[in-house]
Design an enzyme around this catalytic site. Structure first.
Site, PDB file in Angstrom:
ATOM      1  N   LYS A  14       0.834  -1.213   0.000  1.00 28.82           N
ATOM      2  CA  LYS A  14       0.000   0.000   0.000  1.00 28.82           C
ATOM      3  C   LYS A  14       0.868   1.263   0.000  1.00 28.82           C
ATOM      4  O   LYS A  14       0.693   2.146  -0.839  1.00 28.82           O
ATOM      5  CB  LYS A  14      -0.928   0.021   1.232  1.00 28.82           C
ATOM      6  CG  LYS A  14      -1.852  -1.180   1.345  1.00 28.82           C
ATOM      7  CD  LYS A  14      -2.811  -1.048   2.526  1.00 28.82           C
ATOM      8  CE  LYS A  14      -2.164  -1.148   3.898  1.00 28.82           C
ATOM      9  NZ  LYS A  14      -1.630  -2.497   4.239  1.00 28.82           N
ATOM     10  N   ARG A  89      -9.572   0.563   8.906  1.00 28.39           N
ATOM     11  CA  ARG A  89      -9.143  -0.805   9.162  1.00 28.39           C
ATOM     12  C   ARG A  89     -10.153  -1.587   9.990  1.00 28.39           C
ATOM     13  O   ARG A  89      -9.925  -2.753  10.296  1.00 28.39           O
ATOM     14  CB  ARG A  89      -7.832  -0.756   9.948  1.00 28.39           C
ATOM     15  CG  ARG A  89      -6.630  -1.301   9.209  1.00 28.39           C
ATOM     16  CD  ARG A  89      -5.408  -0.996  10.053  1.00 28.39           C
ATOM     17  NE  ARG A  89      -4.304  -1.826   9.723  1.00 28.39           N
ATOM     18  CZ  ARG A  89      -3.202  -1.384   9.088  1.00 28.39           C
ATOM     19  NH1 ARG A  89      -3.101  -0.149   8.690  1.00 28.39           N
ATOM     20  NH2 ARG A  89      -2.215  -2.208   8.881  1.00 28.39           N
ATOM     21  N   ARG A 128      11.177  -6.454   4.295  1.00 26.22           N
ATOM     22  CA  ARG A 128      11.085  -5.042   4.661  1.00 26.22           C
ATOM     23  C   ARG A 128      11.753  -4.778   6.011  1.00 26.22           C
ATOM     24  O   ARG A 128      12.332  -3.710   6.215  1.00 26.22           O
ATOM     25  CB  ARG A 128       9.594  -4.678   4.725  1.00 26.22           C
ATOM     26  CG  ARG A 128       9.305  -3.242   5.037  1.00 26.22           C
ATOM     27  CD  ARG A 128       7.845  -2.936   4.843  1.00 26.22           C
ATOM     28  NE  ARG A 128       7.016  -3.420   5.948  1.00 26.22           N
ATOM     29  CZ  ARG A 128       5.700  -3.293   6.008  1.00 26.22           C
ATOM     30  NH1 ARG A 128       5.054  -2.727   5.007  1.00 26.22           N
ATOM     31  NH2 ARG A 128       5.015  -3.728   7.041  1.00 26.22           N
ATOM     32  N   ARG A 134      11.494  -1.676  11.232  1.00 22.98           N
ATOM     33  CA  ARG A 134      10.306  -1.525  12.085  1.00 22.98           C
ATOM     34  C   ARG A 134      10.224  -2.665  13.082  1.00 22.98           C
ATOM     35  O   ARG A 134      10.292  -3.830  12.702  1.00 22.98           O
ATOM     36  CB  ARG A 134       9.052  -1.518  11.209  1.00 22.98           C
ATOM     37  CG  ARG A 134       8.711  -0.157  10.678  1.00 22.98           C
ATOM     38  CD  ARG A 134       7.603  -0.219   9.664  1.00 22.98           C
ATOM     39  NE  ARG A 134       6.405  -0.923  10.142  1.00 22.98           N
ATOM     40  CZ  ARG A 134       5.298  -1.021   9.429  1.00 22.98           C
ATOM     41  NH1 ARG A 134       5.220  -0.483   8.240  1.00 22.98           N
ATOM     42  NH2 ARG A 134       4.257  -1.666   9.915  1.00 22.98           N
ATOM     43  N   ARG A 146      -0.730  -9.812  13.204  1.00 24.97           N
ATOM     44  CA  ARG A 146      -1.230  -8.786  12.285  1.00 24.97           C
ATOM     45  C   ARG A 146      -2.079  -9.427  11.190  1.00 24.97           C
ATOM     46  O   ARG A 146      -3.070  -8.850  10.757  1.00 24.97           O
ATOM     47  CB  ARG A 146      -0.068  -7.989  11.698  1.00 24.97           C
ATOM     48  CG  ARG A 146       0.468  -6.990  12.716  1.00 24.97           C
ATOM     49  CD  ARG A 146       1.873  -6.583  12.433  1.00 24.97           C
ATOM     50  NE  ARG A 146       2.005  -5.786  11.233  1.00 24.97           N
ATOM     51  CZ  ARG A 146       3.179  -5.566  10.626  1.00 24.97           C
ATOM     52  NH1 ARG A 146       4.274  -6.105  11.120  1.00 24.97           N
ATOM     53  NH2 ARG A 146       3.220  -4.823   9.558  1.00 24.97           N
TER      54      ARG A 146
HETATM   55  P1  ADP Z   1       1.120  -2.555   7.630  1.00 27.30           P
HETATM   56  O1  ADP Z   1       0.278  -2.234   6.433  1.00 27.30           O
HETATM   57  O2  ADP Z   1       2.390  -3.240   7.296  1.00 27.30           O
HETATM   58  O3  ADP Z   1       0.374  -3.284   8.700  1.00 27.30           O
HETATM   59  P2  ADP Z   1       0.925   0.166   8.750  1.00 27.30           P
HETATM   60  O4  ADP Z   1       2.051   1.127   8.744  1.00 27.30           O
HETATM   61  O5  ADP Z   1      -0.265   0.470   7.908  1.00 27.30           O
HETATM   62  O6  ADP Z   1       1.599  -1.211   8.304  1.00 27.30           O
HETATM   63  O7  ADP Z   1       0.401  -0.075  10.247  1.00 27.30           O
HETATM   64  C1  ADP Z   1       1.254  -0.411  11.290  1.00 27.30           C
HETATM   65  C2  ADP Z   1       0.456  -0.604  12.582  1.00 27.30           C
HETATM   66  O8  ADP Z   1      -0.133   0.652  12.954  1.00 27.30           O
HETATM   67  C3  ADP Z   1      -0.713  -1.565  12.494  1.00 27.30           C
HETATM   68  O9  ADP Z   1      -0.319  -2.909  12.688  1.00 27.30           O
HETATM   69  C4  ADP Z   1      -1.619  -1.058  13.621  1.00 27.30           C
HETATM   70  O10 ADP Z   1      -1.157  -1.486  14.874  1.00 27.30           O
HETATM   71  C5  ADP Z   1      -1.427   0.445  13.544  1.00 27.30           C
HETATM   72  N1  ADP Z   1      -2.450   1.074  12.667  1.00 27.30           N
HETATM   73  C6  ADP Z   1      -2.236   1.635  11.454  1.00 27.30           C
HETATM   74  N2  ADP Z   1      -3.388   2.081  10.914  1.00 27.30           N
HETATM   75  C7  ADP Z   1      -4.367   1.781  11.809  1.00 27.30           C
HETATM   76  C8  ADP Z   1      -5.781   1.962  11.840  1.00 27.30           C
HETATM   77  N3  ADP Z   1      -6.446   2.537  10.810  1.00 27.30           N
HETATM   78  N4  ADP Z   1      -6.449   1.531  12.932  1.00 27.30           N
HETATM   79  C9  ADP Z   1      -5.822   0.962  13.960  1.00 27.30           C
HETATM   80  N5  ADP Z   1      -4.500   0.736  14.002  1.00 27.30           N
HETATM   81  C10 ADP Z   1      -3.766   1.141  12.939  1.00 27.30           C
END
Ligand code: ADP
Length: 192
Positions: A14, A89, A128, A134, A146
């Site tokens: 994404k 999400r 990654r 991270r 996740r």
């Molecule tokens: P990825 O797509 O690899 O999971 P992100 O950077 O989108 O990585 O998200 C990392 C973490 O941040 C998620 O696992 C979650 O804990 C938190 N997070 C991100 N976006 C949201 C959201 N919309 N609602 C709740 N938690 C979120």
């Protein structure tokens, strides 16, 4: 003003593909994950609370991410719209986003969904981890959580947006980033 949602499991690409779309269509890229990582880096109270949840592979509370998104929507100068990456999400976030946009007289333009099988989520995130460092990418257990969180809380959004006729999916399992980027760009062209 356009509001596109980049949707998909962790590691689907994404954020990577958002960069190309953002430039081509003059959209602002809003990544809730990145906004949360900025809070963590700045050691804010919100950042400290979020870190505990992120490091377990859980989601942070809906109202936290919704607050961040709401304040970003106040800055619309010089842009054709927004590219939401990692938000919504949960069903609650999707419903609240619809309400937020309705207040602005707007609506979600389209959902651009990047699909990859769970096995590929592991390989991609492991790759990654070495590059981006991270903490939530480093452990198998956190990656598994996740994936579980995605299936339980995020996947239901597919039907939510299908019912509204806004859901568009590509398979993002191509060998190279370029192959997958082309699929995303082709879909974006169709949506114009
Ligand atoms: P990825 O797509 O690899 O999971 P992100 O950077 O989108 O990585 O998200 C990392 C973490 O941040 C998620 O696992 C979650 O804990 C938190 N997070 C991100 N976006 C949201 C959201 N919309 N609602 C709740 N938690 C979120």
């Amino acid at each position: 003003m356009k509001f596109y949602i980049m949707f998909g499991p962790p590691g689907a690409g994404k954020g990577t593909h958002a960069a190309a779309i953002r430039e081509k269509y003059n959209l602002r890229h809003l990544s809730t994950g990145e906004l949360l990582r900025e809070e963590i880096a700045a050691s804010t109270t919100l950042g400290k609370q979020a870190k505990e949840l992120i490091d377990k592979g859980s989601l942070v509370p809906d109202e936290v991410v919704e607050g961040m998104i709401r304040s970003q929507f106040e800055h619309t100068e010089g842009t054709n719209g927004f590219l939401l990456d990692g938000f919504p999400r949960t069903l609650r976030q999707a419903e609240d986003l619809d309400a937020m946009l309705a207040d602005m007289g707007k609506e979600v333009s389209a959902v651009v969904s990047l699909m990859i099988p769970d096995e590929l989520v592991f390989t991609r995130i492991k790759g990654r981890a070495a590059v981006e460092g991270r903490a939530d990418d480093a452990s198998d257990e956190v990656i598994s959580n996740r994936i579980k969180t995605y299936h339980a809380q995020t996947e239901p959004l597919i039907d939510y947006y299908k019912a509204k006729g806004k859901y568009h999916e590509i398979t993002a399992d191509g060998e190279t980033i370029e192959i997958n980027r082309q699929r995303v760009l082709d879909l974006m062209e169709k949506l114009q």
